[in-house]
Design an enzyme around this catalytic site. Structure first.
Site, mmCIF file in Angstrom:
data_model
loop_
_atom_site.group_PDB
_atom_site.id
_atom_site.type_symbol
_atom_site.label_atom_id
_atom_site.label_comp_id
_atom_site.label_asym_id
_atom_site.label_seq_id
_atom_site.Cartn_x
_atom_site.Cartn_y
_atom_site.Cartn_z
ATOM 1 C CG HIS A 134 26.830 37.359 35.303
ATOM 2 N ND1 HIS A 134 27.622 35.764 36.036
ATOM 3 C CD2 HIS A 134 27.956 37.913 34.923
ATOM 4 C CE1 HIS A 134 28.322 36.720 36.212
ATOM 5 N NE2 HIS A 134 28.855 37.646 35.995
ATOM 6 C CG HIS A 193 29.117 41.476 32.166
ATOM 7 N ND1 HIS A 193 29.182 42.214 33.836
ATOM 8 C CD2 HIS A 193 29.733 39.570 32.274
ATOM 9 C CE1 HIS A 193 30.130 41.260 33.911
ATOM 10 N NE2 HIS A 193 30.604 40.225 33.808
HETATM 11 P P1 AMP Z 1 31.683 38.361 36.879
HETATM 12 O O1 AMP Z 1 32.613 39.240 37.190
HETATM 13 O O2 AMP Z 1 31.721 38.490 35.465
HETATM 14 O O3 AMP Z 1 31.321 38.011 37.690
HETATM 15 O O4 AMP Z 1 30.237 39.694 37.131
HETATM 16 C C1 AMP Z 1 29.968 40.095 37.763
HETATM 17 C C2 AMP Z 1 29.517 41.160 37.929
HETATM 18 O O5 AMP Z 1 28.281 41.006 38.631
HETATM 19 C C3 AMP Z 1 30.297 42.528 38.052
HETATM 20 O O6 AMP Z 1 30.296 43.361 37.144
HETATM 21 C C4 AMP Z 1 30.054 43.215 39.192
HETATM 22 O O7 AMP Z 1 30.054 44.555 39.620
HETATM 23 C C5 AMP Z 1 28.015 42.859 38.984
HETATM 24 N N1 AMP Z 1 27.502 42.478 40.150
HETATM 25 C C6 AMP Z 1 27.629 42.035 41.646
HETATM 26 N N2 AMP Z 1 26.603 42.474 42.460
HETATM 27 C C7 AMP Z 1 26.138 42.281 41.935
HETATM 28 C C8 AMP Z 1 24.579 43.239 41.959
HETATM 29 N N3 AMP Z 1 23.720 42.740 43.164
HETATM 30 N N4 AMP Z 1 23.382 43.754 41.654
HETATM 31 C C9 AMP Z 1 23.764 43.540 40.255
HETATM 32 N N5 AMP Z 1 25.406 43.502 40.059
HETATM 33 C C10 AMP Z 1 26.281 42.763 40.817
#
Ligand code: AMP
Length: 138
Positions: A102, A104
């Protein structure tokens, strides 16, 4: 490590978990980060099952980049931030916590530090309101 389809973003893609949706097309989905590091923190994911950038075809990655550019412009306009950070983490060692690739999109302001990564749940009503503004700017 093989892709594990029990990750939360795979569940969101299958409609098994909720999200505050911003945008969707054939190849990608965008929604609000529930633990935002700044106001307007938005995520963009591909619909293909991939953990890391290395698992994607160039065409699938191009689709992710195309949606990311579109969302970034809308977030910047809707949230009104002078700066905007785009980040994509590959591997736990890089800080990745959800193993479905993903991007950000994180608005930035001079003198305002980002909040800690994936720490504090936001009020869903606030995220819904931000998503509506971002959708209106698309
Ligand atoms: P990463 O650490 O780059 O894998 O980022 C994962 C991101 O997903 C983090 O910023 C979390 O806050 C976000 N996240 C985790 N669970 C959810 C969810 N159910 N819906 C939206 N964002 C999420």
């Amino acid at each position: 490590m093989a892709y594990n389809d029990s990750n939360i973003f795979a569940k969101i893609l299958r409609g098994e978990a909720p999200c505050v949706k911003v945008y969707e097309d054939d190849a990608t989905l965008s929604f609000m980060d529930v633990m935002p590091q700044a106001e307007g923190h938005t995520l963009i994911i591909p619909k293909v099952a991939a953990e890391f950038i290395f698992d994607m075809t160039p065409d699938d990655y191009a689709a992710l980049a195309k949606t990311t550019q579109k969302i970034a412009a809308a977030v910047k306009q809707a949230i009104g931030s002078p700066g905007l950070m785009i980040a994509q983490l590959n591997g736990a060692e890089a800080g990745q916590t959800v193993f479905h690739i993903h991007n950000h999109v994180i608005p930035r302001w001079d003198g305002i530090d980002m909040k800690l990564h994936a720490r504090q749940l936001a009020d869903i009503k606030v995220l819904e309101e931000q998503a509506a503004r971002i959708r209106a700017a698309l």
